[in-house]
Design a protein around this motif. Structure first.
Motif, PDB file in Angstrom:
ATOM      1  N   TYR A   1      -1.470   3.573  10.116  1.00 25.59           N
ATOM      2  CA  TYR A   1      -1.202   1.434  10.673  1.00 25.59           C
ATOM      3  C   TYR A   1      -1.042   1.270  11.330  1.00 25.59           C
ATOM      4  O   TYR A   1       0.324   1.616  11.613  1.00 25.59           O
ATOM      5  N   SER A   2      -0.959  -0.100  11.963  1.00 27.71           N
ATOM      6  CA  SER A   2      -0.521  -0.468  13.094  1.00 27.71           C
ATOM      7  C   SER A   2       0.667  -1.522  12.358  1.00 27.71           C
ATOM      8  O   SER A   2      -0.137  -2.302  11.791  1.00 27.71           O
TER       9      SER A   2
ATOM     10  N   PRO B   1      -8.709  -1.788   4.889  1.00 27.95           N
ATOM     11  CA  PRO B   1      -8.959  -0.831   5.167  1.00 27.95           C
ATOM     12  C   PRO B   1      -7.848   0.598   5.326  1.00 27.95           C
ATOM     13  O   PRO B   1      -6.702   0.411   6.212  1.00 27.95           O
ATOM     14  N   GLN B   2      -8.399   1.307   4.710  1.00 28.20           N
ATOM     15  CA  GLN B   2      -7.031   2.788   4.418  1.00 28.20           C
ATOM     16  C   GLN B   2      -6.857   4.134   5.269  1.00 28.20           C
ATOM     17  O   GLN B   2      -7.566   3.833   6.245  1.00 28.20           O
TER      18      GLN B   2
ATOM     19  N   TYR C   1       0.755  -0.907  -0.188  1.00 27.85           N
ATOM     20  CA  TYR C   1       0.136  -0.263   0.394  1.00 27.85           C
ATOM     21  C   TYR C   1       1.148   1.027   0.255  1.00 27.85           C
ATOM     22  O   TYR C   1       1.764   1.769   1.297  1.00 27.85           O
ATOM     23  N   HIS C   2       0.847   2.079  -0.981  1.00 24.83           N
ATOM     24  CA  HIS C   2       1.628   3.487  -1.317  1.00 24.83           C
ATOM     25  C   HIS C   2       0.595   4.283  -1.067  1.00 24.83           C
ATOM     26  O   HIS C   2      -0.346   4.688  -1.769  1.00 24.83           O
TER      27      HIS C   2
ATOM     28  N   GLU D   1       5.238   3.265   1.801  1.00 22.01           N
ATOM     29  CA  GLU D   1       4.708   2.111   1.457  1.00 22.01           C
ATOM     30  C   GLU D   1       4.550   1.177   3.033  1.00 22.01           C
ATOM     31  O   GLU D   1       5.399   0.850   3.584  1.00 22.01           O
ATOM     32  N   ILE D   2       3.376   0.835   2.811  1.00 21.11           N
ATOM     33  CA  ILE D   2       2.795  -0.712   3.986  1.00 21.11           C
ATOM     34  C   ILE D   2       2.753  -1.940   3.203  1.00 21.11           C
ATOM     35  O   ILE D   2       2.776  -1.662   1.914  1.00 21.11           O
TER      36      ILE D   2
END
Length: 570
Positions: A445-446, A480-481, A434-435, A463-464
């Protein structure tokens, strides 16, 4: 599109243009050959038209004479219509039976596929005895010699074309074009060498030959003094110079240059190469030329190839438009043509129709545009498909071949690499990253667990990276975003993935395209995924990295501020 059959007159004992084309007794409504060499028009109805479609010879004069038929026959056409015959269906002819007057040196006749034209669209006779456009997914009926014409349809409104179908003893097709398209790979510009592409050199050919290639593409360009050389239209004249046009340079200047450090060949060198390797076939790309420019190139090619019909029969000539085909075919009737669709997918129907009209055996298009429906449509028309260019990735080439494409143009994929990549691309598991889409975005994010990892990438964005495999069954949802960006609101995600070393974006039509390919006619847009959307099944290799890139738009309040203070563009 004129609904008629056109045959151009060649010279005696040659496929070059000359004096007479159609042989045999005349038929009502037929026009005679014209002294100015323009096409002779045959009536667009009332006839069975037999296409040899790869036949070695024809003997319809004997067959017609034995049955009292006042027909036409010719062995001086081009493409699938190199050998052709016309059988009038009227009360004056003693037989209304379907006749085979074709012969093939190494293959047997399976029968004929029947088609006729309605409103500029070809339709086929299927096994349920209905006429369908593109066979509509139904099997075509193989019509056999000695069947009565009335069993397949009427020729009152249009001719019925019977296209011969040939089979080699090994079970492979022997139709027009099979010489080329039984090869799974085609070495682009004689093949890549030392990680470089667009070689067009003897060294590249020898390297490709050693790697197992048997089909080669080569570019021919015209110099300022009208000599054919083996090169793309532009070439670098120094390490740091911009590419220069071959057409702006004299022959001696071009031949003093090198391509990737290797000597440049001319068309005579190419002829010697083909003569030394009679078992191989070559696609010739003149690029887009029409009119006298096209005709001059063909005349030069004939001279450089010593008017050697056997060697010329191993060439497949790529044309870009009907005009280009007509101009080339007016000088010499090649046995194999290919129509370049490229990225002009809005002209696909036109390309298919024209190819069937004149006997072109194949279409060429970019691999990313060869969707399942496009492949089905072209194959249903009985045409071969070449896709270009799979540069390095053998798994991509294998997937294209398994999708129904006949031949893949490649720079660096070899037959051995292709064999080792069988089945590697498909409905495989992949990773989703996720970028943030902006270097100023903040992550919420956790990342306490081992599943998610946060990185700052080269662009400065976040990035995730999710370490769990995506099952790729069309049921999983995006996480979820959790990015935020000041004065911006999240609009959705766009999906990108590296394929064959290039970034491709998932588009609204379900294809992956580069930025340039998204502008193909008709154009398409990158698909926008919403928060927690389901991701569809995609074709990829195991462990591929799929990147979801966040898309941002101004918040409503910030949008009003921008609208108020930024000057309006006229």
């Amino acid at each position: 599109m004129i609904r008629g059959l056109f045959l151009r007159p060649p010279s005696e004992n040659s496929k070059e243009v000359g004096a007479t084309e159609i042989r045999g007794a005349g038929s009502a409504g037929a026009e005679s050959s014209r002294a100015d060499g323009l096409p002779t028009k045959v009536p667009s109805s009332g006839h069975i038209v037999y296409e040899g479609n790869g036949a070695s010879s024809q003997h319809y004069s004997t067959e017609f004479e034995a049955r009292g038929i006042r027909g036409f026959h010719s062995s001086s056409g081009s493409g699938a219509r190199t050998h052709i015959a016309l059988q009038p269906v009227d009360e004056r002819n003693g037989s209304k039976l379907i006749i085979n007057g074709f012969a093939h040196k190494r293959a047997r006749l399976l029968g004929f596929y029947a088609r006729h034209k309605i409103d500029d669209t070809w339709i086929w006779l299927t096994e349920d005895f209905s006429w369908q456009e593109g066979a509509a997914g139904r099997a075509k009926l193989l019509v056999q010699p000695d069947q009565d014409v009335s069993e397949i349809g009427s020729v009152t409104g249009s001719n019925i074309v019977l296209e011969a179908q040939w089979l080699y003893p090994n079970g492979e097709s022997a139709n027009c074009g099979s010489l080329m398209f039984t090869n799974k790979l085609m070495a682009h510009a004689l093949g890549g060498l030392n990680e470089a592409s667009y070689h067009n050199t003897l060294a590249a050919f020898e390297h490709s030959l050693e790697a197992g290639h048997t089909y080669f593409e080569v570019d021919l360009s015209y110099t300022a003094d009208e000599r054919l050389v083996v090169s793309s239209p532009r070439i670098r004249t120094g390490d740091h110079n911009k590419p220069e046009k071959i057409s702006d340079m004299a022959y001696e200047r071009v031949m003093s240059l090198t391509s990737h450090g290797e000597p440049i060949m001319d068309a005579r060198d190419l002829y010697e190469l083909l003569s030394e390797h009679p078992q191989y076939c070559f696609e010739i790309d003149f690029h887009f030329v029409v009119g006298e420019n096209a005709k001059k190139r063909i005349k030069s090619l004939l001279e450089d190839f010593n008017h050697d019909d056997e060697t010329l029969s191993r060439l497949l000539i790529q044309v870009h438009t009907p005009e280009m085909h007509r101009d080339i075919d007016s000088v010499y009737r090649f046995e194999h043509y290919q129509y370049l669709v490229g990225m002009k997918m809005d002209r696909l129907n036109e390309a298919i129709t024209y190819s069937l009209d004149v006997g072109i055996c194949a279409l060429a298009l970019r691999w990313s545009l060869a969707t399942a429906s496009v492949v089905e449509q072209i194959k249903a028309a009985g045409l071969y498909i070449l896709s270009y260019t799979a540069e390095y990735d053998p798994s991509l080439a294998d997937a294209l071949l398994r999708s129904g494409i006949d031949t893949v143009c490649t720079d660096h994929v070899t037959p051995r690499m292709l064999m080792g990549a069988e089945g590697r691309m498909g409905q495989k598991q992949f990773f989703v990253f996720y970028h943030s889409g902006d270097k100023d975005a903040v992550s919420r994010y956790s990342v306490d667990s081992d599943q998610l990892r946060l990185l700052r990438v080269k662009s400065g964005a976040l990035e995730i990276r999710d370490s769990e495999f995506w099952i790729n069954d069309g049921t999983q949802r995006l996480l979820p975003q959790q990015f935020t960006l000041q004065r911006r609101q999240f609009a959705g995600w766009k999906m990108r993935m590296k394929i064959d070393g290039k970034t491709h974006w998932y588009c609204s039509d379900g294809t992956f395209r580069t930025k340039k390919e998204a502008l193909a006619a008709p154009p398409t847009e990158r698909h926008l995924f919403h928060d927690q959307d389901i991701v569809p099944v995609i074709s990829t290799v195991e462990g591929a990295k799929v990147v979801m890139v966040a898309q941002w738009v101004p918040t409503k309040r910030f949008a009003r501020i921008l609208e108020k203070w930024l000057p309006k563009r006229q």
